[in-house]
Design an enzyme around this catalytic site. Structure first.
Site, PDB file in Angstrom:
ATOM      1  N   ASN A  74       1.082  -1.048   0.012  1.00 28.76           N
ATOM      2  CA  ASN A  74      -0.014   0.212  -0.086  1.00 28.76           C
ATOM      3  C   ASN A  74       0.886   1.334   0.042  1.00 28.76           C
ATOM      4  OD1 ASN A  74      -1.835   1.934   0.408  1.00 28.76           O
ATOM      5  ND2 ASN A  74      -2.288   1.257   2.547  1.00 28.76           N
ATOM      6  N   TRP A  75       1.016   1.848  -1.238  1.00 33.94           N
ATOM      7  CA  TRP A  75       1.922   3.001  -1.321  1.00 33.94           C
ATOM      8  C   TRP A  75       1.377   4.256  -0.442  1.00 33.94           C
ATOM      9  CZ3 TRP A  75       4.218   3.503  -7.010  1.00 33.94           C
ATOM     10  CH2 TRP A  75       4.670   2.365  -7.303  1.00 33.94           C
ATOM     11  N   LYS A  76       0.144   4.094  -0.181  1.00 29.85           N
ATOM     12  CA  LYS A  76      -0.678   5.444   0.404  1.00 29.85           C
ATOM     13  C   LYS A  76      -0.338   6.663  -0.430  1.00 29.85           C
ATOM     14  CE  LYS A  76       0.031   3.420   4.964  1.00 29.85           C
ATOM     15  NZ  LYS A  76      -0.107   3.625   6.117  1.00 29.85           N
ATOM     16  N   HIS A  79      -9.512   0.945   4.975  1.00 28.11           N
ATOM     17  CA  HIS A  79      -8.367   1.102   5.559  1.00 28.11           C
ATOM     18  C   HIS A  79      -8.474   1.791   6.807  1.00 28.11           C
ATOM     19  CE1 HIS A  79      -4.139   2.400   6.675  1.00 28.11           C
ATOM     20  NE2 HIS A  79      -3.842   1.229   5.854  1.00 28.11           N
ATOM     21  N   GLU A 111      -6.904   4.364   7.912  1.00 27.28           N
ATOM     22  CA  GLU A 111      -6.721   5.947   7.681  1.00 27.28           C
ATOM     23  C   GLU A 111      -8.116   6.156   6.891  1.00 27.28           C
ATOM     24  OE1 GLU A 111      -3.073   5.361   5.546  1.00 27.28           O
ATOM     25  OE2 GLU A 111      -2.047   4.873   7.600  1.00 27.28           O
ATOM     26  N   GLU A 158      -5.425  -5.482  10.583  1.00 30.38           N
ATOM     27  CA  GLU A 158      -4.215  -4.140  10.891  1.00 30.38           C
ATOM     28  C   GLU A 158      -4.709  -3.777  12.110  1.00 30.38           C
ATOM     29  OE1 GLU A 158      -2.425  -3.063   6.932  1.00 30.38           O
ATOM     30  OE2 GLU A 158      -4.143  -1.767   7.227  1.00 30.38           O
ATOM     31  N   GLY A 190       2.216   2.001  10.790  1.00 30.43           N
ATOM     32  CA  GLY A 190       3.319   3.214  10.764  1.00 30.43           C
ATOM     33  C   GLY A 190       3.854   3.610  12.146  1.00 30.43           C
ATOM     34  N   SER A 226       3.368  -2.364  10.334  1.00 30.01           N
ATOM     35  CA  SER A 226       4.796  -2.205  10.546  1.00 30.01           C
ATOM     36  C   SER A 226       5.674  -3.607  10.088  1.00 30.01           C
ATOM     37  CB  SER A 226       5.276  -1.837  12.037  1.00 30.01           C
ATOM     38  OG  SER A 226       4.724  -0.773  12.310  1.00 30.01           O
ATOM     39  N   GLY A 242       2.879  -1.295   4.324  1.00 29.14           N
ATOM     40  CA  GLY A 242       2.838   0.358   4.063  1.00 29.14           C
ATOM     41  C   GLY A 242       4.138   0.571   3.783  1.00 29.14           C
ATOM     42  N   GLY A 243       4.779   1.303   4.798  1.00 28.71           N
ATOM     43  CA  GLY A 243       6.121   1.758   4.621  1.00 28.71           C
ATOM     44  C   GLY A 243       7.092   1.015   3.886  1.00 28.71           C
TER      45      GLY A 243
HETATM   46  C1  PEP Z   1      -0.567   0.155   5.881  1.00 31.08           C
HETATM   47  O1  PEP Z   1      -0.781   1.265   5.902  1.00 31.08           O
HETATM   48  O2  PEP Z   1      -1.570  -0.832   5.692  1.00 31.08           O
HETATM   49  C2  PEP Z   1       0.281  -0.431   7.001  1.00 31.08           C
HETATM   50  C3  PEP Z   1       0.302  -1.682   7.238  1.00 31.08           C
HETATM   51  O3  PEP Z   1       1.398   0.416   7.136  1.00 31.08           O
HETATM   52  P1  PEP Z   1       2.727   0.145   7.739  1.00 31.08           P
HETATM   53  O4  PEP Z   1       3.218  -1.190   7.212  1.00 31.08           O
HETATM   54  O5  PEP Z   1       3.658   1.365   7.350  1.00 31.08           O
HETATM   55  O6  PEP Z   1       2.494   0.092   9.235  1.00 31.08           O
END
Ligand code: PEP
Length: 254
Positions: free
Chosen positions: A9-11, A97, A99, A169, A175, A214, A235-236
């Site tokens: 997920n590039w966000k 998600h 967010e 999640e 994050g 994470s 994500g990151g």
């Molecule tokens: C996400 O945004 O779905 C996510 C899991 O982010 P991260 O891996 O950065 O925690």
């Protein structure tokens, strides 16, 4: 055998130049995929770059969201329909998600409509569920997640889970660098499968469950070793070719 899937997920990150560089880098590093499906979810604007760059690759791509208005065309300024995503070549789309639930106040009705729109276009919804830190500290994590699953089941029926992926999640792990332990994640994944199993054990058994929060190359293998963790929503770490590739290799190796 359940499908293994690692999704990036590039966000809201990057530019056209970094998108193309990430896509070409992944294509080169992941020329062969062994028993793991890989999907990247760039911002809408770079889906056409994904379509072009990944045309001769096994890496698939999807969107981070979709309109829930249920129409292919219409007066919905700023929205992108499931039909448009299909036209752009998307095979997956993230729905709900944390967010989006938090910053865009997405309701249960809207999330169910998004799932319906995607399924009508044969795009696989990746439904995100997960509790906040205070829910976990109050021992309410299972109740919260069960409620999020029922938001969909009660509106669309359990059958839709035969065409979906669920990503657990925990919001406190997204994050933050704080990952759920493999045992915490497994416990919740088994719980999710159990909730679906009460309604339809066959669907539950085949439902791919991803962990997100994470995930990094150094914790991926221990998470993937868990019985009910079928992959990850990253994500990151998916913004770096090496890190994302190492996470995929970790899934291939278990
Ligand atoms: C996400 O945004 O779905 C996510 C899991 O982010 P991260 O891996 O950065 O925690």
């Amino acid at each position: 055998m359940r499908r293994s899937l690692v999704v990036g997920n590039w966000k809201m990150n990057g530019s056209k130049a970094t998108a193309v560089s990430l896509l070409t880098g992944l294509k080169a590093r992941l020329a062969e995929l062994n028993a793991v499906d890989v999907c990247v979810c760039p911002p809408f604007l770079y889906l056409s770059d994904a379509n072009a760059q990944l045309a001769d690759s096994a890496i698939r791509f999807g969107a981070q969201d979709v309109s829930g208005n249920g129409q292919d065309n219409g007066a919905y300024t700023g929205e992108v329909s499931a039909a448009m995503l299909s036209d752009a070549g998307c095979e997956f789309a993230i729905v709900g998600h944390s967010e989006r639930r938090e910053y865009f106040a997405e309701s249960a009705d809207l999330l169910a409509k998004k799932v319906e729109c995607l399924l009508a276009e044969k795009i696989t919804p990746i439904l995100c569920v997960g509790e906040k830190l205070d829910d976990r500290e109050s021992g309410l994590e299972q109740q919260i997640v069960e409620g999020q699953l029922h938001e969909i089941v009660d509106r669309l029926g359990v059958q839709v889970f035969s065409q979906m992926v669920v990503a657990y999640e925990p919001v406190w792990a997204i994050g933050t660098g704080k990952t759920a332990t493999p045992e915490q994640a497994q416990q919740m994944h088994a719980f999710i499968r159990g909730v679906v199993s009460k309604l339809d054990p066959v669907i539950a058994d085949k439902l791919p469950l991803l962990y997100g929060g994470s995930v990094k190359p150094d914790n991926a293998k221990d998470l993937f070793a868990m019985q009910d963790i079928d992959g990850a929503l990253v994500g990151g770490a998916c913004l770096d070719v090496d890190s994302f590739s190492l996470i995929i290799k970790a899934k291939e190796s278990v």
